[in-house]
Write an enzyme that holds these catalytic residues in place. Structure first.
Site, PDB file in Angstrom:
ATOM      1  N   CYS A   1      -3.946   3.653  10.099  1.00  0.00           N
ATOM      2  CA  CYS A   1      -3.101   2.539  10.515  1.00  0.00           C
ATOM      3  C   CYS A   1      -3.933   1.306  10.822  1.00  0.00           C
ATOM      4  O   CYS A   1      -4.947   1.386  11.496  1.00  0.00           O
ATOM      5  CB  CYS A   1      -2.352   2.915  11.777  1.00  0.00           C
ATOM      6  SG  CYS A   1      -1.743   4.568  11.807  1.00  0.00           S
TER       7      CYS A   1
ATOM      8  N   CYS B   1       5.926  -6.952  15.146  1.00  0.00           N
ATOM      9  CA  CYS B   1       5.422  -6.211  16.314  1.00  0.00           C
ATOM     10  C   CYS B   1       3.991  -6.643  16.626  1.00  0.00           C
ATOM     11  O   CYS B   1       3.202  -6.911  15.729  1.00  0.00           O
ATOM     12  CB  CYS B   1       5.465  -4.709  16.044  1.00  0.00           C
ATOM     13  SG  CYS B   1       7.123  -4.110  15.712  1.00  0.00           S
TER      14      CYS B   1
ATOM     15  N   CYS C   1       0.930  -4.614  15.160  1.00  0.00           N
ATOM     16  CA  CYS C   1       0.994  -4.236  13.737  1.00  0.00           C
ATOM     17  C   CYS C   1       0.503  -5.385  12.869  1.00  0.00           C
ATOM     18  O   CYS C   1       1.004  -6.506  12.965  1.00  0.00           O
ATOM     19  CB  CYS C   1       2.429  -3.872  13.378  1.00  0.00           C
ATOM     20  SG  CYS C   1       2.666  -3.610  11.606  1.00  0.00           S
TER      21      CYS C   1
ATOM     22  N   CYS D   1       6.517  -8.041   6.830  1.00  0.00           N
ATOM     23  CA  CYS D   1       7.618  -7.551   7.672  1.00  0.00           C
ATOM     24  C   CYS D   1       8.042  -8.662   8.619  1.00  0.00           C
ATOM     25  O   CYS D   1       7.206  -9.396   9.142  1.00  0.00           O
ATOM     26  CB  CYS D   1       7.185  -6.328   8.470  1.00  0.00           C
ATOM     27  SG  CYS D   1       8.510  -5.647   9.506  1.00  0.00           S
TER      28      CYS D   1
ATOM     29  N   CYS E   1       3.136   8.229   1.888  1.00  0.00           N
ATOM     30  CA  CYS E   1       3.569   7.171   2.805  1.00  0.00           C
ATOM     31  C   CYS E   1       3.855   5.927   1.960  1.00  0.00           C
ATOM     32  O   CYS E   1       2.971   5.402   1.295  1.00  0.00           O
ATOM     33  CB  CYS E   1       2.443   6.922   3.805  1.00  0.00           C
ATOM     34  SG  CYS E   1       2.773   5.593   4.962  1.00  0.00           S
TER      35      CYS E   1
ATOM     36  N   GLU F   1       0.814  -1.204   0.000  1.00  0.00           N
ATOM     37  CA  GLU F   1       0.000   0.000   0.000  1.00  0.00           C
ATOM     38  C   GLU F   1       0.852   1.259   0.000  1.00  0.00           C
ATOM     39  O   GLU F   1       1.939   1.286   0.571  1.00  0.00           O
ATOM     40  CB  GLU F   1      -0.856   0.038   1.259  1.00  0.00           C
ATOM     41  CG  GLU F   1      -1.988  -0.948   1.233  1.00  0.00           C
ATOM     42  CD  GLU F   1      -2.747  -0.900   2.538  1.00  0.00           C
ATOM     43  OE1 GLU F   1      -3.972  -0.826   2.483  1.00  0.00           O
ATOM     44  OE2 GLU F   1      -2.112  -0.922   3.597  1.00  0.00           O
TER      45      GLU F   1
HETATM   46  N1  SAH Z   1       8.693  -0.672  10.211  1.00  0.00           N
HETATM   47  C1  SAH Z   1       8.821   0.719  10.457  1.00  0.00           C
HETATM   48  C2  SAH Z   1       7.990   1.584   9.528  1.00  0.00           C
HETATM   49  C3  SAH Z   1       6.609   1.116   9.214  1.00  0.00           C
HETATM   50  S1  SAH Z   1       5.503   1.110  10.569  1.00  0.00           S
HETATM   51  C4  SAH Z   1       8.529   1.030  11.897  1.00  0.00           C
HETATM   52  O1  SAH Z   1       8.047   0.161  12.615  1.00  0.00           O
HETATM   53  O2  SAH Z   1       8.796   2.154  12.304  1.00  0.00           O
HETATM   54  C5  SAH Z   1       5.145   2.855  10.758  1.00  0.00           C
HETATM   55  C6  SAH Z   1       4.538   3.220  12.117  1.00  0.00           C
HETATM   56  O3  SAH Z   1       3.203   2.701  12.263  1.00  0.00           O
HETATM   57  C7  SAH Z   1       5.338   2.666  13.253  1.00  0.00           C
HETATM   58  O4  SAH Z   1       5.568   3.648  14.223  1.00  0.00           O
HETATM   59  C8  SAH Z   1       4.431   1.586  13.780  1.00  0.00           C
HETATM   60  O5  SAH Z   1       4.710   1.338  15.107  1.00  0.00           O
HETATM   61  C9  SAH Z   1       3.053   2.142  13.556  1.00  0.00           C
HETATM   62  N2  SAH Z   1       1.978   1.152  13.579  1.00  0.00           N
HETATM   63  C10 SAH Z   1       2.012  -0.133  13.172  1.00  0.00           C
HETATM   64  N3  SAH Z   1       0.823  -0.747  13.358  1.00  0.00           N
HETATM   65  C11 SAH Z   1       0.012   0.171  13.886  1.00  0.00           C
HETATM   66  C12 SAH Z   1      -1.351   0.167  14.305  1.00  0.00           C
HETATM   67  N4  SAH Z   1      -2.103  -0.930  14.204  1.00  0.00           N
HETATM   68  N5  SAH Z   1      -1.867   1.296  14.823  1.00  0.00           N
HETATM   69  C13 SAH Z   1      -1.104   2.404  14.915  1.00  0.00           C
HETATM   70  N6  SAH Z   1       0.170   2.489  14.535  1.00  0.00           N
HETATM   71  C14 SAH Z   1       0.738   1.380  14.029  1.00  0.00           C
HETATM   72 FE1  SF4 Z   2       7.343  -4.242  10.876  1.00  0.00          FE
HETATM   73 FE2  SF4 Z   2       4.980  -3.356  11.636  1.00  0.00          FE
HETATM   74 FE3  SF4 Z   2       6.911  -3.600  13.439  1.00  0.00          FE
HETATM   75 FE4  SF4 Z   2       7.082  -1.662  11.557  1.00  0.00          FE
HETATM   76  S1  SF4 Z   2       5.537  -1.825  13.188  1.00  0.00           S
HETATM   77  S2  SF4 Z   2       8.702  -3.062  12.218  1.00  0.00           S
HETATM   78  S3  SF4 Z   2       6.093  -2.708   9.837  1.00  0.00           S
HETATM   79  S4  SF4 Z   2       5.973  -5.273  12.287  1.00  0.00           S
END
Ligand code: SAH
Ligand code: SF4
Length: 383
Positions: A344, A115, A118, A111, A104, A91
């Protein structure tokens, strides 16, 4: 096989032209046609020598990504779903604001960091995007938007690597893509207007400082190692002290004199007053004088089976107030594109059958959604 010119930064294109017996200034001309005028067709490049124009199609092409869908929000936000082959999709989101237009961009299909909050992380890792696939997101969005909005001027003023994937785990493709964004013959974006967001790949932050320093956002999400271990598994490899050391080393090379820390607000998990106090202590006492930073609180966007919910608004506000009162510049991120699920952790069904990783999840009877996140913090100005 012909090469895709979107895969090259200017030096790469110059090397390619040299192989064809062409001088560097020809590469500059070609680069400008592609990235400043959106050309796809060599025959339209009227100021190139005719011999080169005729030679190029046998060696090169200029090809973007197939668009699986495009959705336009009432607030002007536009979300694209691009096909990157083998059943994978990524996306890209455009977020217009009064004083800027932010794109973005995704860096990987899926990934590997995993996390907890996420949905990309829950999907697992499919593959790294190539430089051309990263650049194509910008190239396609920019020239679509110029046409769509009837603009002859640049529409995208800022890029954030905050879509799917961990950019610093796709370093070798990322850096040339950043160079295309920064190059005056390319998109000409200033280093302050290009942001790499990372979950904390500390050694790669050092390399980025050397190779291509741009604005840095670090996804923190927790004020201590045990909690961060449970939210961002990479913390076990690069714990907070190491990560904050890497932030301090990054700053001298950085285009801005602060690091942006992102902190996703998770109900009852990391959002209590004691977490705010611990965060203040951590960031103000690390190193000799603390870490110069801004905090961006992100309301969590829930997705099915995450087992997490977003902190209630008053809790987010209280958390923000505690940090501000403690001397940290704190903003709460606005959510945009709600009506097209571009915030998000959204975008559901249609991706499910298109992503290999997602279908693996579906087999396990887990509903998967893709997150898309936006940077621009309310009230944060970039110049
Ligand atoms: N992998 C990188 C960049 C992509 S994620 C990183 O983790 O920084 C970009 C941002 O979106 C990160 O700060 C991540 O923690 C946040 N993010 C991921 N899933 C989310 C969610 N479900 N709700 C809000 N923020 C989220
Ligand atoms: Fe990967 Fe999502 Fe963690 Fe960013 S927030 S490092 S995209 S798993």
């Amino acid at each position: 096989m012909t090469v895709n010119l979107l895969d090259f930064d200017l030096d790469g294109l110059a090397a390619f032209c040299e192989q064809l017996g062409e001088k560097r200034f020809r590469a500059v001309q070609l680069f400008r046609w592609v990235h400043q005028r959106g050309a796809r067709d060599f025959s339209a490049m009227t100021d190139l020598a005719r011999s080169l124009r005729e030679k190029l199609p046998a060696h090169a092409h200029i090809t973007g990504l197939p668009v699986l869908s495009r959705q336009d929000s009432a607030d002007g936000t536009i979300k694209w779903l691009f096909d990157v082959g083998d059943g994978n999709a990524v996306e890209t989101v455009f977020i217009p604001e009064d004083d800027r237009g932010t794109l973005c961009i995704s860096s990987q299909a899926g990934c590997a960091v995993g996390c907890r909050f996420c949905s990309t992380g829950h999907q697992g890792f499919s593959r790294n995007l190539t430089t051309g696939e990263i650049v194509a997101q910008l190239w396609q969005a920019e020239f679509f938007l110029r046409q769509h909005l009837g603009s002859t001027e640049r529409v995208i003023s800022n890029v954030v690597m905050m879509g799917m994937g961990e950019p610093l785990q796709n370093y070798s493709a990322l850096v040339p893509a950043l160079r295309v964004m920064l190059d005056d013959h390319g998109y000409g974006l200033s280093r302050r207007r290009v942001t790499v967001s990372t979950s904390g790949v500390a050694p790669m932050m050092d390399r980025l400082a050397q190779d291509c320093p741009v604005a840095l956002a670090v996804s923190l999400h927790a004020p201590n190692d045990p909690l961060r271990d449970s939210l961002v598994p990479l913390n076990r490899k690069y714990p907070l002290a190491e990560l904050l050391d890497a932030c301090l080393r990054y700053l001298p090379a950085a285009p801005r004199d602060f690091i942006t820390f992102e902190y996703c607000m998770l109900d009852g998990v990391n959002d209590q007053p004691e977490h705010a106090r611990e965060l203040l202590k951590l960031l103000r006492s690390h190193g000799e004088r603390g870490v110069p930073c801004k905090i961006n609180l992100i309301p969590f966007n829930p997705f099915p089976d995450s087992g997490l919910t977003c902190s209630p608004r008053p809790v987010v506000q209280q958390f923000a107030r505690l940090l501000s009162d403690g001397g940290l510049i704190t903003t709460v991120r606005k959510t945009r594109g709600d009506d097209i699920d571009a915030a998000c952790g959204q975008l559901a069904g249609d991706v499910l059958d298109r992503t290999r990783a997602a279908s693996r999840m579906a087999q396990r009877r887990v509903t998967t959604v893709h997150p898309i996140r936006f940077v621009p913090a309310a009230g944060e100005k970039q110049t």
